[in-house]
Structure formats: C-alpha cells, structure tokens
Design an enzyme around this catalytic site. Structure first.
Site, PDB file in Angstrom:
ATOM      1  N   LYS A  11       0.815  -1.214   0.000  1.00 13.42           N
ATOM      2  CA  LYS A  11       0.000   0.000   0.000  1.00 13.42           C
ATOM      3  C   LYS A  11       0.855   1.274   0.000  1.00 13.42           C
ATOM      4  CE  LYS A  11      -4.002  -2.198   2.152  1.00 13.42           C
ATOM      5  NZ  LYS A  11      -4.920  -2.174   3.310  1.00 13.42           N
ATOM      6  N   PHE A  59     -16.077   3.120   6.259  1.00 17.53           N
ATOM      7  CA  PHE A  59     -14.680   3.468   5.985  1.00 17.53           C
ATOM      8  C   PHE A  59     -14.347   3.546   4.498  1.00 17.53           C
ATOM      9  CE2 PHE A  59     -14.820  -1.176   6.563  1.00 17.53           C
ATOM     10  CZ  PHE A  59     -14.256  -1.609   5.358  1.00 17.53           C
ATOM     11  N   ARG A  87      -1.157 -14.570   3.971  1.00 14.15           N
ATOM     12  CA  ARG A  87      -1.883 -13.919   5.067  1.00 14.15           C
ATOM     13  C   ARG A  87      -1.130 -14.074   6.391  1.00 14.15           C
ATOM     14  NH1 ARG A  87      -6.450 -11.673   3.857  1.00 14.15           N
ATOM     15  NH2 ARG A  87      -7.405 -11.822   5.925  1.00 14.15           N
ATOM     16  N   THR A  93      -4.819  -7.643  10.497  1.00 14.40           N
ATOM     17  CA  THR A  93      -5.142  -6.384   9.815  1.00 14.40           C
ATOM     18  C   THR A  93      -4.734  -5.178  10.655  1.00 14.40           C
ATOM     19  OG1 THR A  93      -6.980  -7.460   8.681  1.00 14.40           O
ATOM     20  CG2 THR A  93      -7.022  -5.056   8.771  1.00 14.40           C
ATOM     21  N   ARG A 104       2.889  -6.472   8.839  1.00 13.08           N
ATOM     22  CA  ARG A 104       2.131  -5.369   9.447  1.00 13.08           C
ATOM     23  C   ARG A 104       2.713  -4.953  10.797  1.00 13.08           C
ATOM     24  NH1 ARG A 104      -3.278  -7.948   7.238  1.00 13.08           N
ATOM     25  NH2 ARG A 104      -3.517  -6.758   5.308  1.00 13.08           N
ATOM     26  N   ASN A 114      -2.078   0.098   6.868  1.00 11.68           N
ATOM     27  CA  ASN A 114      -1.534  -1.163   7.374  1.00 11.68           C
ATOM     28  C   ASN A 114      -0.600  -1.886   6.411  1.00 11.68           C
ATOM     29  OD1 ASN A 114      -3.427  -2.165   5.595  1.00 11.68           O
ATOM     30  ND2 ASN A 114      -4.499  -3.428   7.095  1.00 11.68           N
ATOM     31  N   HIS A 117      -2.066  -5.571   1.530  1.00 11.27           N
ATOM     32  CA  HIS A 117      -3.340  -6.276   1.352  1.00 11.27           C
ATOM     33  C   HIS A 117      -3.018  -7.670   0.842  1.00 11.27           C
ATOM     34  CE1 HIS A 117      -7.301  -7.355  -0.352  1.00 11.27           C
ATOM     35  NE2 HIS A 117      -6.604  -7.781  -1.390  1.00 11.27           N
TER      36      HIS A 117
END
Length: 143
Positions: A11, A59, A87, A93, A104, A114, A117
């Site tokens: 991100k 959000f 993951r 998250t 993260r 965070n 994704h």
C-alpha cells in the site's frame, strides 16, 4: 500441498517509506514466488472498483482516498497454500494485534495504513489478480 496463486498489494504508506524490497524479501523467504509485479497509481475509479464489496461500509471513502494517495505495488504470488501463507506473513489487519515479525507488525502504522493487502481466499485471489493482470502478464516460474 496445493500450489496456489494469491494477490498482494504493498500500500501507499509502505511504498512511500521504501519498504518494497524488504517486503518482497519476506515473500520470497517464505517460499512464495513473485510471478507478476507492477507499480500503479490508482485512480479513484480503479480504487472504487477494486474495493466495491466495501462500498456500503463507513470506511469506504477513507479507504479509497488512502489507496489513491500514492503509488502501490501489485503482485501475484505463487506457492504452496499461497493464500494462507501470504496472510500469515502479513499478520493481523490491525498492526497493534499483528504477531512480531509479520509485515504489518514491522511496517504498518495503523489499521488504516496497514502496509499491505492480501487475498482472503482462492476465489478472491482469482478475481483480484484478473483486476490488475492479464493472463499474458503472469510469468510462472519454471526454474
């Protein structure tokens, strides 16, 4: 074990802090192969389309604004149980709840920014990969 593909985004927050290489190293160290990758600066339309499933959530506007705030890295990863493996590498998250040593925990500042994704299922991965990559752009690793 099943060889799967999953979709991943680094991100804008992590790209801005030059964490791309460190995050890619985490993928590869975990046995995931990068079979497609590119830098993209999402338009509002692209971000809204990608996150359409969240359009009614409170959000959504902030998510779209964040995801269009700077370039992102999108990649397709391949490996054994890639969806779950990816993951696990990402961590929770919310980085405050992420296990030590996860992406993260190490690179994210908040639940809103965070760092990354990851697809939550094989079906989501297929849809998300197709959103960003044509079949011709996927380069299965043969060596």
């Amino acid at each position: 074990m099943a060889i799967e593909r999953t979709f991943s985004i680094i991100k804008p927050d992590a790209v801005a802090k030059n964490h791309i290489g460190a995050i890619y190293n985490r993928f590869e160290t975990a046995g995931l192969k990068i079979i497609a990758s590119k830098m993209v600066h999402l338009s509002q339309e692209q971000a809204e389309g990608f996150y359409a499933e969240h359009s009614e959530r409170p959000f959504f506007g902030a998510l779209v604004a964040f995801m269009t705030s700077g370039p992102i890295m999108v990649q397709t990863l391949e490996g054994e149980n890639a969806v779950l493996a990816h993951r696990e590498i990402l961590g929770a998250t919310n980085p405050a709840e992420a296990a030590e040593g996860t992406i993260r925990a190490d690179f994210a500042e908040s639940i809103d920014e965070n760092a990354a994704h990851g697809s939550d299922s094989v079906a989501s991965a297929e849809r998300e990969i197709a959103y960003f990559f044509s079949t011709e752009e996927l380069c299965p690793r043969t060596r």
